[in-house]
Design a protein around this motif. Structure first.
Motif, PDB file in Angstrom:
ATOM      1  N   THR A  21       1.881  -4.022 -10.911  1.00 29.63           N
ATOM      2  CA  THR A  21       0.466  -4.048 -11.217  1.00 29.63           C
ATOM      3  C   THR A  21      -0.280  -3.296 -10.131  1.00 29.63           C
ATOM      4  O   THR A  21      -0.110  -3.586  -8.950  1.00 29.63           O
ATOM      5  N   ILE A  22      -1.099  -2.323 -10.530  1.00 30.10           N
ATOM      6  CA  ILE A  22      -1.912  -1.587  -9.570  1.00 30.10           C
ATOM      7  C   ILE A  22      -3.258  -2.284  -9.480  1.00 30.10           C
ATOM      8  O   ILE A  22      -3.893  -2.576 -10.495  1.00 30.10           O
ATOM      9  N   ARG A  23      -3.682  -2.560  -8.265  1.00 26.50           N
ATOM     10  CA  ARG A  23      -4.914  -3.323  -8.052  1.00 26.50           C
ATOM     11  C   ARG A  23      -6.120  -2.437  -7.755  1.00 26.50           C
ATOM     12  O   ARG A  23      -7.200  -2.692  -8.256  1.00 26.50           O
ATOM     13  N   ALA A  24      -5.968  -1.442  -6.899  1.00 25.84           N
ATOM     14  CA  ALA A  24      -7.095  -0.607  -6.481  1.00 25.84           C
ATOM     15  C   ALA A  24      -6.559   0.672  -5.880  1.00 25.84           C
ATOM     16  O   ALA A  24      -5.365   0.776  -5.569  1.00 25.84           O
ATOM     17  N   GLY A  25      -7.447   1.621  -5.694  1.00 29.59           N
ATOM     18  CA  GLY A  25      -7.032   2.866  -5.073  1.00 29.59           C
ATOM     19  C   GLY A  25      -8.219   3.686  -4.627  1.00 29.59           C
ATOM     20  O   GLY A  25      -9.369   3.414  -4.982  1.00 29.59           O
ATOM     21  N   LEU A  26      -7.919   4.683  -3.824  1.00 30.95           N
ATOM     22  CA  LEU A  26      -8.929   5.611  -3.336  1.00 30.95           C
ATOM     23  C   LEU A  26      -8.312   7.001  -3.321  1.00 30.95           C
ATOM     24  O   LEU A  26      -7.177   7.178  -2.855  1.00 30.95           O
ATOM     25  N   ALA A  36      -4.800  21.484  -2.391  1.00 25.86           N
ATOM     26  CA  ALA A  36      -3.787  20.606  -1.801  1.00 25.86           C
ATOM     27  C   ALA A  36      -4.488  19.670  -0.815  1.00 25.86           C
ATOM     28  O   ALA A  36      -5.703  19.704  -0.663  1.00 25.86           O
ATOM     29  N   GLY A  37      -3.716  18.848  -0.164  1.00 28.82           N
ATOM     30  CA  GLY A  37      -4.266  17.979   0.873  1.00 28.82           C
ATOM     31  C   GLY A  37      -4.960  16.730   0.366  1.00 28.82           C
ATOM     32  O   GLY A  37      -5.784  16.156   1.073  1.00 28.82           O
ATOM     33  N   LEU A  38      -4.644  16.289  -0.856  1.00 25.47           N
ATOM     34  CA  LEU A  38      -5.263  15.082  -1.380  1.00 25.47           C
ATOM     35  C   LEU A  38      -4.924  13.896  -0.484  1.00 25.47           C
ATOM     36  O   LEU A  38      -3.790  13.759  -0.041  1.00 25.47           O
ATOM     37  N   GLU A  39      -5.912  13.071  -0.246  1.00 21.46           N
ATOM     38  CA  GLU A  39      -5.744  11.906   0.605  1.00 21.46           C
ATOM     39  C   GLU A  39      -6.067  10.652  -0.188  1.00 21.46           C
ATOM     40  O   GLU A  39      -6.794  10.703  -1.168  1.00 21.46           O
ATOM     41  N   GLY A  40      -5.531   9.518   0.270  1.00 21.59           N
ATOM     42  CA  GLY A  40      -5.881   8.256  -0.353  1.00 21.59           C
ATOM     43  C   GLY A  40      -4.727   7.292  -0.408  1.00 21.59           C
ATOM     44  O   GLY A  40      -3.713   7.474   0.275  1.00 21.59           O
ATOM     45  N   TRP A  41      -4.874   6.265  -1.256  1.00 16.79           N
ATOM     46  CA  TRP A  41      -3.888   5.192  -1.350  1.00 16.79           C
ATOM     47  C   TRP A  41      -4.080   4.425  -2.653  1.00 16.79           C
ATOM     48  O   TRP A  41      -5.128   4.533  -3.300  1.00 16.79           O
ATOM     49  N   ILE A  42      -3.071   3.659  -3.019  1.00 12.87           N
ATOM     50  CA  ILE A  42      -3.198   2.640  -4.062  1.00 12.87           C
ATOM     51  C   ILE A  42      -2.489   1.384  -3.579  1.00 12.87           C
ATOM     52  O   ILE A  42      -1.538   1.461  -2.790  1.00 12.87           O
ATOM     53  N   ASP A  43      -2.975   0.242  -4.028  1.00 10.00           N
ATOM     54  CA  ASP A  43      -2.339  -1.043  -3.745  1.00 10.00           C
ATOM     55  C   ASP A  43      -1.605  -1.491  -4.997  1.00 10.00           C
ATOM     56  O   ASP A  43      -2.183  -1.519  -6.086  1.00 10.00           O
ATOM     57  N   VAL A  44      -0.323  -1.842  -4.827  1.00 11.43           N
ATOM     58  CA  VAL A  44       0.533  -2.185  -5.964  1.00 11.43           C
ATOM     59  C   VAL A  44       1.242  -3.509  -5.695  1.00 11.43           C
ATOM     60  O   VAL A  44       1.780  -3.722  -4.616  1.00 11.43           O
ATOM     61  N   ARG A  75       0.847  -1.197   0.000  1.00 12.37           N
ATOM     62  CA  ARG A  75       0.000   0.000   0.000  1.00 12.37           C
ATOM     63  C   ARG A  75       0.879   1.242   0.000  1.00 12.37           C
ATOM     64  O   ARG A  75       1.820   1.357   0.763  1.00 12.37           O
ATOM     65  N   PHE A  76       0.518   2.163  -0.891  1.00  8.17           N
ATOM     66  CA  PHE A  76       1.161   3.472  -0.975  1.00  8.17           C
ATOM     67  C   PHE A  76       0.117   4.522  -0.590  1.00  8.17           C
ATOM     68  O   PHE A  76      -0.915   4.634  -1.255  1.00  8.17           O
ATOM     69  N   GLU A  77       0.380   5.259   0.474  1.00  8.19           N
ATOM     70  CA  GLU A  77      -0.532   6.324   0.879  1.00  8.19           C
ATOM     71  C   GLU A  77      -0.080   7.632   0.247  1.00  8.19           C
ATOM     72  O   GLU A  77       1.115   7.894   0.111  1.00  8.19           O
TER      73      GLU A  77
END
Length: 167
Positions: free
Chosen positions: A45-50, A29-37, A3-5
């Motif tokens: 391969t990127i699987r999902a993100g928010l 600014a202040g974007l929040e979230g993550w992606i799973d790689v 997970r990458f935040e």
């Protein structure tokens, strides 16, 4: 799977809209979230993100425009734009993906798609960039207008995101 935040201090969303008088540009600014790689020895391969964008952070640098924008956004009821990024399909070019997911803006959710570049800088950092034009009427928002200035409903949105591995 890693997970990458998103780094809220280094990630940015910008927007550009046309009006009857001149372009209106701004950012948040202040974007929040993550992606799973999945990091598989060079074949990531990127699987999902928010992605969540705090709409109170939107600023054009013009207090009058910003006040009207905040009023129309209805920030008390809808303080965030949320994008659940569920599908990341490589599109043939190295590091670019066709991304699909559900975007929720002002209480309206629509499935959207677009292209995004993803650069895995190293096993600790990922950089994401994307551009998409949205019609705000699709989300129940009337284009703002002030006196003789009338905004067009199409808004170009750019994101530049830095993700940091947390595991």
């Amino acid at each position: 799977m890693h997970r990458f935040e998103f780094d809220t201090t280094a990630s940015l969303m910008s927007f550009e809209a046309r009006s009857t008088v001149h372009p209106v540009c701004g950012d948040a600014a202040g974007l929040e979230g993550w992606i799973d790689v999945d990091l598989d020895g060079g074949a990531s391969t990127i699987r999902a993100g928010l992605l969540e964008i705090p709409l109170a952070q939107l600023s054009s640098g013009n207090a009058i425009y910003d006040a009207e924008l905040r009023r129309r956004l209805g920030l008390r009821r809808h303080p965030m734009l949320r994008a659940e990024l569920t599908s990341w399909t490589p599109n043939g070019e190295q590091g670019t993906f066709l991304v699909r997911g559900d975007v929720t803006f002002r209480g309206v959710t629509r499935t959207e798609g677009g292209e995004m570049a993803a650069l895995i800088q190293d096993d600790r950092t990922v950089v994401l960039e994307g551009v998409r034009v949205f019609d705000i009427r699709d989300y129940g928002m009337k284009p703002p207008h002030l006196l003789s200035l009338r905004m067009h409903p199409e808004v170009k949105v750019r994101v530049a995101i830095i993700g940091r591995r947390i595991d």
